[in-house]
Design a protein around this motif. Structure first.
Motif, mmCIF file in Angstrom:
data_model
loop_
_atom_site.group_PDB
_atom_site.id
_atom_site.type_symbol
_atom_site.label_atom_id
_atom_site.label_comp_id
_atom_site.label_asym_id
_atom_site.label_seq_id
_atom_site.Cartn_x
_atom_site.Cartn_y
_atom_site.Cartn_z
ATOM 1 N N GLY A 24 -5.040 -6.695 17.616
ATOM 2 C CA GLY A 24 -4.380 -5.406 17.546
ATOM 3 C C GLY A 24 -3.468 -5.309 16.340
ATOM 4 O O GLY A 24 -3.004 -6.316 15.800
ATOM 5 N N TRP A 25 -3.247 -4.088 15.908
ATOM 6 C CA TRP A 25 -2.244 -3.779 14.885
ATOM 7 C C TRP A 25 -1.136 -2.962 15.543
ATOM 8 O O TRP A 25 -1.416 -2.014 16.284
ATOM 9 N N PHE A 26 0.085 -3.347 15.242
ATOM 10 C CA PHE A 26 1.262 -2.623 15.693
ATOM 11 C C PHE A 26 2.135 -2.354 14.477
ATOM 12 O O PHE A 26 1.985 -2.996 13.443
ATOM 13 N N ARG A 27 3.055 -1.424 14.633
ATOM 14 C CA ARG A 27 4.006 -1.180 13.555
ATOM 15 C C ARG A 27 5.387 -0.936 14.127
ATOM 16 O O ARG A 27 5.537 -0.495 15.267
ATOM 17 N N GLN A 28 6.368 -1.243 13.308
ATOM 18 C CA GLN A 28 7.748 -1.052 13.738
ATOM 19 C C GLN A 28 8.547 -0.482 12.578
ATOM 20 O O GLN A 28 8.748 -1.157 11.560
ATOM 21 N N ALA A 29 8.969 0.748 12.752
ATOM 22 C CA ALA A 29 9.836 1.378 11.766
ATOM 23 C C ALA A 29 11.276 0.966 12.035
ATOM 24 O O ALA A 29 11.628 0.561 13.143
ATOM 25 N N SER A 89 -1.642 9.049 16.941
ATOM 26 C CA SER A 89 -0.824 9.380 15.775
ATOM 27 C C SER A 89 -1.521 9.055 14.452
ATOM 28 O O SER A 89 -1.145 9.588 13.404
ATOM 29 N N VAL A 90 -2.527 8.183 14.483
ATOM 30 C CA VAL A 90 -3.220 7.792 13.249
ATOM 31 C C VAL A 90 -4.719 8.042 13.327
ATOM 32 O O VAL A 90 -5.448 7.745 12.370
ATOM 33 N N LYS A 91 -5.188 8.572 14.426
ATOM 34 C CA LYS A 91 -6.620 8.809 14.591
ATOM 35 C C LYS A 91 -7.120 9.756 13.512
ATOM 36 O O LYS A 91 -6.481 10.765 13.208
ATOM 37 N N GLY A 92 -8.266 9.401 12.944
ATOM 38 C CA GLY A 92 -8.831 10.206 11.867
ATOM 39 C C GLY A 92 -8.343 9.783 10.492
ATOM 40 O O GLY A 92 -8.905 10.210 9.475
ATOM 41 N N ARG A 93 -7.293 8.951 10.459
ATOM 42 C CA ARG A 93 -6.764 8.476 9.174
ATOM 43 C C ARG A 93 -6.882 6.957 9.036
ATOM 44 O O ARG A 93 -7.067 6.453 7.924
ATOM 45 N N PHE A 94 -6.772 6.244 10.140
ATOM 46 C CA PHE A 94 -6.829 4.778 10.132
ATOM 47 C C PHE A 94 -8.099 4.320 10.839
ATOM 48 O O PHE A 94 -8.526 4.920 11.826
ATOM 49 N N THR A 95 -8.679 3.242 10.338
ATOM 50 C CA THR A 95 -9.794 2.587 11.022
ATOM 51 C C THR A 95 -9.557 1.086 11.052
ATOM 52 O O THR A 95 -8.925 0.533 10.150
ATOM 53 N N ILE A 96 -10.069 0.451 12.098
ATOM 54 C CA ILE A 96 -9.940 -0.989 12.246
ATOM 55 C C ILE A 96 -11.327 -1.600 12.259
ATOM 56 O O ILE A 96 -12.266 -1.022 12.821
ATOM 57 N N PRO A 146 4.759 9.752 4.956
ATOM 58 C CA PRO A 146 6.034 9.016 4.966
ATOM 59 C C PRO A 146 6.364 8.426 6.334
ATOM 60 O O PRO A 146 6.962 7.349 6.411
ATOM 61 N N GLU A 147 5.958 9.109 7.398
ATOM 62 C CA GLU A 147 6.250 8.593 8.742
ATOM 63 C C GLU A 147 5.414 7.377 9.104
ATOM 64 O O GLU A 147 5.628 6.777 10.171
ATOM 65 N N ASP A 148 4.466 6.989 8.259
ATOM 66 C CA ASP A 148 3.725 5.747 8.469
ATOM 67 C C ASP A 148 4.494 4.530 7.946
ATOM 68 O O ASP A 148 4.058 3.392 8.143
ATOM 69 N N THR A 149 5.610 4.774 7.300
ATOM 70 C CA THR A 149 6.423 3.684 6.775
ATOM 71 C C THR A 149 6.911 2.786 7.912
ATOM 72 O O THR A 149 7.511 3.254 8.874
#
Length: 122
Positions: free
Chosen positions: A35-40, A63-70, A88-91
């Protein structure tokens, strides 16, 4: 013990793309879901995407569907997160994690990488 090393983070302008890599140390890599996770900054760690050990079954956060693929390459014991149309909110600091389950929460994973910073400028 599984060691995970993320790479590919950096600074990118809004609308740009990055590909993150998560390289694993184990020969049994194909048996793990990753899995990929993120923490702002100042926020909780959130789920981004997960891919099963075998085959190509994946789940992507809304929140990232259509823009990110794994995707994964078991021969190279590496999982990728392709990020496009970045905002910017992907930071955040992006972490990969490995486990035997199929989880969208951090507690579902046994092994974690050290994280890689992604910064998207407006």
């Amino acid at each position: 013990q599984v060691q995970l090393v993320e790479s590919g983070g950096g600074l990118v302008q809004a609308g740009g793309s990055l590909r993150l890599s998560c390289a694993a140390s184990t020969r049994t890599f194909s048996t793990y879901a990753v899995g990929w996770f993120r923490q702002a900054s100042g926020k909780e760690r959130e789920f981004v995407a997960v891919i099963k050990g075998y085959g190509s079954v994946t789940s992507i956060a809304d929140s990232v569907k259509g823009r990110f693929t794994i995707s994964r390459d078991n021969a190279k014991t590496t999982v990728y997160l392709q990020m496009s149309s970045l905002k910017p909110e992907d930071t955040a600091v992006y972490y990969c994690a490995a486990g035997f389950g199929w989880a969208v929460v951090p507690s579902g994973y046994d092994y974690w990488g050290q994280g890689t910073q992604v910064t998207v400028s407006s």
